[in-house]
Design a protein around this motif. Structure first.
Motif, PDB file in Angstrom:
ATOM      1  N   ALA A 221       0.809  -1.219   0.000  1.00  7.22           N
ATOM      2  CA  ALA A 221       0.000   0.000   0.000  1.00  7.22           C
ATOM      3  C   ALA A 221       0.844   1.272   0.000  1.00  7.22           C
ATOM      4  CB  ALA A 221      -0.924   0.001   1.215  1.00  7.22           C
ATOM      5  N   ILE A 222       1.958   1.287   0.728  1.00 10.39           N
ATOM      6  CA  ILE A 222       2.726   2.524   0.852  1.00 10.39           C
ATOM      7  C   ILE A 222       3.339   2.963  -0.485  1.00 10.39           C
ATOM      8  CG2 ILE A 222       4.770   3.564   1.895  1.00 10.39           C
ATOM      9  CD1 ILE A 222       4.097   2.107   4.459  1.00 10.39           C
ATOM     10  N   PRO A 223       4.101   2.113  -1.199  1.00 12.86           N
ATOM     11  CA  PRO A 223       4.656   2.598  -2.476  1.00 12.86           C
ATOM     12  C   PRO A 223       3.605   2.925  -3.515  1.00 12.86           C
ATOM     13  CG  PRO A 223       5.120   0.250  -2.158  1.00 12.86           C
ATOM     14  CD  PRO A 223       4.583   0.747  -0.867  1.00 12.86           C
ATOM     15  N   ILE A 224       2.568   2.082  -3.647  1.00 12.60           N
ATOM     16  CA  ILE A 224       1.539   2.353  -4.650  1.00 12.60           C
ATOM     17  C   ILE A 224       0.724   3.574  -4.257  1.00 12.60           C
ATOM     18  CG2 ILE A 224      -0.556   1.464  -5.735  1.00 12.60           C
ATOM     19  CD1 ILE A 224       0.613  -1.309  -5.591  1.00 12.60           C
ATOM     20  N   GLY A 225       0.397   3.688  -2.972  1.00 12.63           N
ATOM     21  CA  GLY A 225      -0.381   4.827  -2.503  1.00 12.63           C
ATOM     22  C   GLY A 225       0.358   6.140  -2.667  1.00 12.63           C
ATOM     23  N   LEU A 226       1.646   6.161  -2.302  1.00  9.55           N
ATOM     24  CA  LEU A 226       2.420   7.396  -2.433  1.00  9.55           C
ATOM     25  C   LEU A 226       2.651   7.753  -3.898  1.00  9.55           C
ATOM     26  CD1 LEU A 226       5.084   7.064   0.413  1.00  9.55           C
ATOM     27  CD2 LEU A 226       2.937   8.337   0.407  1.00  9.55           C
ATOM     28  N   ALA A 227       2.905   6.747  -4.747  1.00 11.14           N
ATOM     29  CA  ALA A 227       3.072   7.025  -6.176  1.00 11.14           C
ATOM     30  C   ALA A 227       1.785   7.592  -6.765  1.00 11.14           C
ATOM     31  CB  ALA A 227       3.484   5.748  -6.908  1.00 11.14           C
ATOM     32  N   SER A 228       0.655   7.049  -6.351  1.00 13.68           N
ATOM     33  CA  SER A 228      -0.637   7.566  -6.822  1.00 13.68           C
ATOM     34  C   SER A 228      -0.855   8.997  -6.361  1.00 13.68           C
ATOM     35  CB  SER A 228      -1.774   6.677  -6.311  1.00 13.68           C
ATOM     36  OG  SER A 228      -1.624   5.351  -6.747  1.00 13.68           O
ATOM     37  N   ALA A 229      -0.461   9.276  -5.103  1.00  8.48           N
ATOM     38  CA  ALA A 229      -0.626  10.625  -4.573  1.00  8.48           C
ATOM     39  C   ALA A 229       0.246  11.630  -5.325  1.00  8.48           C
ATOM     40  CB  ALA A 229      -0.275  10.636  -3.084  1.00  8.48           C
ATOM     41  N   VAL A 230       1.479  11.249  -5.619  1.00  7.31           N
ATOM     42  CA  VAL A 230       2.377  12.136  -6.367  1.00  7.31           C
ATOM     43  C   VAL A 230       1.804  12.433  -7.745  1.00  7.31           C
ATOM     44  CG1 VAL A 230       4.635  12.271  -7.490  1.00  7.31           C
ATOM     45  CG2 VAL A 230       4.472  11.499  -5.123  1.00  7.31           C
ATOM     46  N   TYR A 231       1.300  11.400  -8.414  1.00  4.41           N
ATOM     47  CA  TYR A 231       0.739  11.617  -9.748  1.00  4.41           C
ATOM     48  C   TYR A 231      -0.484  12.523  -9.696  1.00  4.41           C
ATOM     49  CZ  TYR A 231      -1.594  10.801 -14.174  1.00  4.41           C
ATOM     50  OH  TYR A 231      -2.228  10.998 -15.381  1.00  4.41           O
ATOM     51  N   LEU A 232      -1.400  12.240  -8.775  1.00  7.30           N
ATOM     52  CA  LEU A 232      -2.624  13.024  -8.698  1.00  7.30           C
ATOM     53  C   LEU A 232      -2.353  14.466  -8.322  1.00  7.30           C
ATOM     54  CD1 LEU A 232      -4.984  10.474  -6.905  1.00  7.30           C
ATOM     55  CD2 LEU A 232      -5.145  11.237  -9.278  1.00  7.30           C
ATOM     56  N   SER A 233      -1.374  14.681  -7.438  1.00  8.90           N
ATOM     57  CA  SER A 233      -1.111  16.028  -6.952  1.00  8.90           C
ATOM     58  C   SER A 233      -0.265  16.858  -7.916  1.00  8.90           C
ATOM     59  CB  SER A 233      -0.413  15.960  -5.591  1.00  8.90           C
ATOM     60  OG  SER A 233      -0.009  17.240  -5.166  1.00  8.90           O
ATOM     61  N   GLU A 234       0.728  16.229  -8.544  1.00  8.16           N
ATOM     62  CA  GLU A 234       1.721  16.998  -9.281  1.00  8.16           C
ATOM     63  C   GLU A 234       1.687  16.815 -10.796  1.00  8.16           C
ATOM     64  OE1 GLU A 234       3.576  19.146  -7.489  1.00  8.16           O
ATOM     65  OE2 GLU A 234       2.384  18.408  -5.805  1.00  8.16           O
ATOM     66  N   TYR A 235       1.157  15.722 -11.293  1.00  8.59           N
ATOM     67  CA  TYR A 235       1.281  15.415 -12.715  1.00  8.59           C
ATOM     68  C   TYR A 235      -0.049  15.313 -13.444  1.00  8.59           C
ATOM     69  CZ  TYR A 235       6.209  14.413 -11.917  1.00  8.59           C
ATOM     70  OH  TYR A 235       7.541  14.526 -11.600  1.00  8.59           O
ATOM     71  N   ALA A 236      -1.087  14.838 -12.781  1.00  2.90           N
ATOM     72  CA  ALA A 236      -2.348  14.590 -13.470  1.00  2.90           C
ATOM     73  C   ALA A 236      -3.037  15.890 -13.857  1.00  2.90           C
ATOM     74  CB  ALA A 236      -3.274  13.757 -12.573  1.00  2.90           C
ATOM     75  N   PRO A 237      -3.516  16.008 -15.101  1.00  8.65           N
ATOM     76  CA  PRO A 237      -4.356  17.155 -15.466  1.00  8.65           C
ATOM     77  C   PRO A 237      -5.617  17.176 -14.620  1.00  8.65           C
ATOM     78  CG  PRO A 237      -3.614  15.949 -17.414  1.00  8.65           C
ATOM     79  CD  PRO A 237      -3.268  15.105 -16.234  1.00  8.65           C
TER      80      PRO A 237
END
Length: 297
Positions: free
Chosen positions: A86-102
């Motif tokens: 959960a930690i690596p997938i969750g943090l990677a998802s958070a980074v994408y949603l916060s910083e990269y996703a339109p």
């Protein structure tokens, strides 16, 4: 100029908020006391040292034994495996949603991700039992596991808590002031460096809180481990083994057949009290850590 007194509406809101906070404290104390008194009766018959250090758990057998280490080991393995996913997938998802996703994609992905948090845990349990163990682990990955294993239970437990890590971490990262990002870009940093060196450290207190919440939920999860981990209470040395967790034991034993006041009945409260104290300790330690690393803007 004299300081104006709070308006009537503000006073009412303050009283309501205080009442809500006091209620949560009272409920917590009530839960502790409800676990404590039967546990005292249990420890009058069973030595606490034997309970905490014994490696054989058989409270309902004729030659009963009350060593809780097997339940602790099962809980440890399922929690460790779940957090490792959960930690690596969750943090990677958070980074994408916060910083990269339109913005358009973010509005779609975040609600879809949070749907995972709304799925009943019993559904996850059957998913682990009838899909993850026989198909993913045995057939696809070639890992030899039986019908029940702490590995399959831990993996599905990790899937369940991914939204907790991802959503709360994304909220913490989105709350970082935009000026910090702009200052980093002005110094020549690219987006990845800004994310890892500026945004992530600035949001670390919120990220830590999300991981702690996920940890507490993993430790206290019941239906997944009760269905998929197994009922054999033995010390787990290999994640492919079956094992019983503390919550699994409580769910499988609290069927209404135990006589109130009996040793078997009080065993449920002793295990529940231990689980309560473990979760409380985790949250106290995490609170201390979060206060020390918190950033204020």
């Amino acid at each position: 100029m004299a300081k104006s007194s709070p308006r009537t509406g503000e006073k009412i809101v303050m009283v309501v908020l205080f009442g809500a906070a006091a209620t949560s404290v009272v409920v917590t104390i009530g839960i502790f006391l409800a676990l404590l008194f039967p546990s005292i009766n249990f420890f009058r018959e069973i030595n606490p040292i034997d309970f905490l250090t014994g490696t054989r758990w058989a409270p309902t057998f004729a030659d009963a034994s009350f060593g809780v280490v097997p339940l602790i080991s099962g809980t440890f393995w399922t929690t460790l495996i779940g957090l490792s996913l959960a930690i690596p997938i969750g943090l990677a998802s958070a980074v994408y949603l916060s910083e990269y996703a339109p913005q358009r994609i973010r509005k779609i992905l975040k609600p879809v991700l949070e749907i995972l948090a709304g799925i009943p845990s019993v559904v996850y349990g059957y998913f682990a039992l009838f899909f993850v163990a026989p198909f993913i682990l045995n057939d696809l990955l070639g890992i030899n596991v039986g019908t029940f294993s702490v590995l399959s239970a831990g993996l599905v437990l990790g899937i369940m808590i991914i939204p907790t890590v991802a959503s709360l971490s994304e909220d913490a990262m989105s709350a970082v002031p935009q000026a910090l990002r702009q200052g980093s870009y002005a110094l020549g940093a690219n987006k990845m460096r800004t994310t890892l060196r500026v945004v992530f450290p600035a949001a670390i207190s919120g990220i830590t809180a999300s991981i702690v919440l996920a940890l507490s939920r993993a430790v206290g999860e019941t239906m997944i481990v009760a269905l998929a981990a197994g009922t054999r209470a033995s010390v787990v040395n290999d994640p492919t083994d079956a094992g019983q967790t503390m919550t699994g034991f409580i769910a499988q034993t609290a069927t209404g057949e135990s006589t109130p006041g009996s040793l078997t009945y009080n065993t449920l409260f002793a295990v529940g009290l231990l689980l309560f104290l473990i979760t409380l300790t985790i949250n106290i330690i995490a609170g201390i850590i979060v206060r020390r690393i918190r950033e204020e803007y």
